[in-house]
Scaffold this active site. Structure first.
Site, PDB file in Angstrom:
ATOM      1  N   ARG A  80       0.824  -1.145   0.114  1.00 20.57           N
ATOM      2  CA  ARG A  80      -0.014  -0.079  -0.096  1.00 20.57           C
ATOM      3  C   ARG A  80       0.915   1.204  -0.039  1.00 20.57           C
ATOM      4  NH1 ARG A  80      -4.644   0.243   4.461  1.00 20.57           N
ATOM      5  NH2 ARG A  80      -2.955   0.945   5.796  1.00 20.57           N
ATOM      6  N   LYS A 183      -2.723   6.390   1.053  1.00 20.79           N
ATOM      7  CA  LYS A 183      -2.627   6.748   2.488  1.00 20.79           C
ATOM      8  C   LYS A 183      -1.814   7.969   2.523  1.00 20.79           C
ATOM      9  CE  LYS A 183      -2.848   4.366   6.948  1.00 20.79           C
ATOM     10  NZ  LYS A 183      -4.308   4.653   7.223  1.00 20.79           N
TER      11      LYS A 183
HETATM   12  C1  LIG Z   1      -5.525   3.776   7.414  1.00 18.38           C
HETATM   13  C2  LIG Z   1      -6.934   4.122   7.065  1.00 18.38           C
HETATM   14  C3  LIG Z   1      -7.877   3.177   7.117  1.00 18.38           C
HETATM   15  C4  LIG Z   1      -7.695   1.788   7.563  1.00 18.38           C
HETATM   16  O1  LIG Z   1      -6.840   0.968   7.306  1.00 18.38           O
HETATM   17  P1  LIG Z   1      -6.193  -0.426   7.930  1.00 18.38           P
HETATM   18  O2  LIG Z   1      -5.241  -0.992   6.992  1.00 18.38           O
HETATM   19  O3  LIG Z   1      -7.227  -1.275   8.243  1.00 18.38           O
HETATM   20  O4  LIG Z   1      -5.299   0.302   9.139  1.00 18.38           O
HETATM   21  C5  LIG Z   1      -9.086   3.375   6.811  1.00 18.38           C
HETATM   22  N1  LIG Z   1      -9.548   4.683   6.125  1.00 18.38           N
HETATM   23  C6  LIG Z   1      -8.341   5.486   6.020  1.00 18.38           C
HETATM   24  C7  LIG Z   1      -8.781   6.761   5.279  1.00 18.38           C
HETATM   25  C8  LIG Z   1      -7.257   5.398   6.555  1.00 18.38           C
HETATM   26  O5  LIG Z   1      -6.216   6.078   6.349  1.00 18.38           O
END
Ligand SMILES: *Cc1c(COP(=O)(O)O)cnc(C)c1O
Length: 339
Positions: A80, A183
């Site tokens: 990711r 992210k």
């Molecule tokens: C990090 C994040 C999540 C959750 O992702 P995980 O991999 O389950 O921790 C969900 N939504 C947003 C906007 C995020 O930044």
């Protein structure tokens, strides 16, 4: 051992011994260095500061019942981060380098991994930023990748507790063809006002709708949304949702439990029909939702009428946590043991 009250840790920053860093310069990644500094030295024209070249990850390390140190699905975080890097034209961090940095920082801070049974864990925060100077709008030619760690308590101090959320239309978190699916820090900057207003009004988070039509549920604050009804685990499909690794795992566990999994558009007016709804992400695993307030219509959608999380959300939560803590067989091979 550091003097930490493991059972009463919050989800916040606690200083540890070391973080690890490496720079991409002159077309290659340099040596991985451990540092005990909490600060970084950064050029004032670094692209991270001006043009938002910044992406991060979040994952947890657990001390199991058997004493082993487990990290959950790190390869997914590494992939990711690569997708996030590519989306905003940063140098991607190869998975092998990600792994090496992760193992090094965990081992160097072993005494900060909370003991089993405290509900706490070691949170890892990998960070990739454009550190090279640029004044014109273009990607940097130097990048800093670092990981710091901090012991964190369970997200809900009182345990697995249902929260209230607020459905909003006057803010957008991300655009359909923007960066909502990666992210990057910019998405968080864009959602801060809505988030802080929700907190001020007594809600755990705001639920964003798709920004183009304001019809479909997008994200539940910094977490993915899911609903349960008629033997189904339903979670929104959208080009502006961040693919949550927790959600990805819950979909598998839901199937294991005999539920049908649907990933599709979820209309806001479908909220009336769910038996259980929740938000999911690494920090809390699942936040069960007991009330969703529509800020525009003043309508309330109510769940958890006996005050407790629903049976399916509870079972999903316990299964995922059980695997992370080494209490339940890791049949999908999600954990890596750090030795
Ligand atoms: C990090 C994040 C999540 C959750 O992702 P995980 O991999 O389950 O921790 C969900 N939504 C947003 C906007 C995020 O930044």
């Amino acid at each position: 051992m550091p003097n930490i009250d493991w059972k009463n840790l919050s989800f916040g920053y606690t200083k540890t011994k070391y973080n690890v860093r490496t720079y991409f310069r002159d077309g290659k990644w340099g040596a991985l260095e451990a540092s005990s500094e909490e600060t970084i030295n950064l050029h004032m024209a670094a692209t991270a500061l001006h043009y938002g070249q910044e992406a991060f990850e979040g994952l947890k390390v657990f001390r199991g019942k058997d004493g082993a140190i487990r990290v959950f699905r790190w390869e997914e975080n590494a992939k990711r981060l690569q997708r996030s890097a590519e989306a905003i034209m940063m140098e991607p961090v190869p998975s092998e380098l990600f792994k090496k940095a992760m193992v090094k920082v965990v081992k160097m801070n072993e005494e900060y991994i909370p003991p089993y049974g405290t509900g706490s864990s070691l949170y890892l925060r990998p960070l990739l930023i454009g550190s090279g100077a640029q004044v014109g709008v273009k990607p940097a030619n130097e990048y800093l990748f670092m990981i710091f760690v901090t012991p964190v308590g369970p997200y809900f101090k009182e345990g697995f507790k249902p929260v209230d959320m607020e459905l909003v239309r006057d803010f957008d978190r991300a655009a359909p063809q923007g960066t909502g699916n990666v992210k990057v820090g910019g998405n968080y900057a864009a959602s801060l006002k809505a988030t802080m207003r929700a907190h001020d009004e007594g809600y755990a988070a705001s639920i964003f709708l798709d920004s183009k039509t304001k019809t479909y549920i997008d994200e539940a604050g910094p977490a993915n949304f899911f609903g349960i009804k008629e033997g189904k685990y339903i979670t929104p499909e959208s080009s502006s949702i961040l693919p949550s690794i927790t959600n990805m795992s819950l979909r598998v566990l839901a199937k294991d439990m005999g539920l049908t999994v649907e990933q599709r558009h979820v209309r806001a007016d479908e909220l009336d029909t769910f038996d259980e709804v929740g938000a999911c992400g690494t920090a809390a695993v699942i936040s069960p939702i007991k009330r969703i307030h529509d800020r525009d219509t003043d309508k309330n959608y109510l769940y958890c009428k006996d005050g407790n999380a629903g049976p399916i959300s509870t079972k999903l939560y316990e299964s995922l946590q059980g695997i992370q803590m080494g209490e339940i067989d890791d049949t999908h091979n999600w954990n890596m043991i750090i030795e």
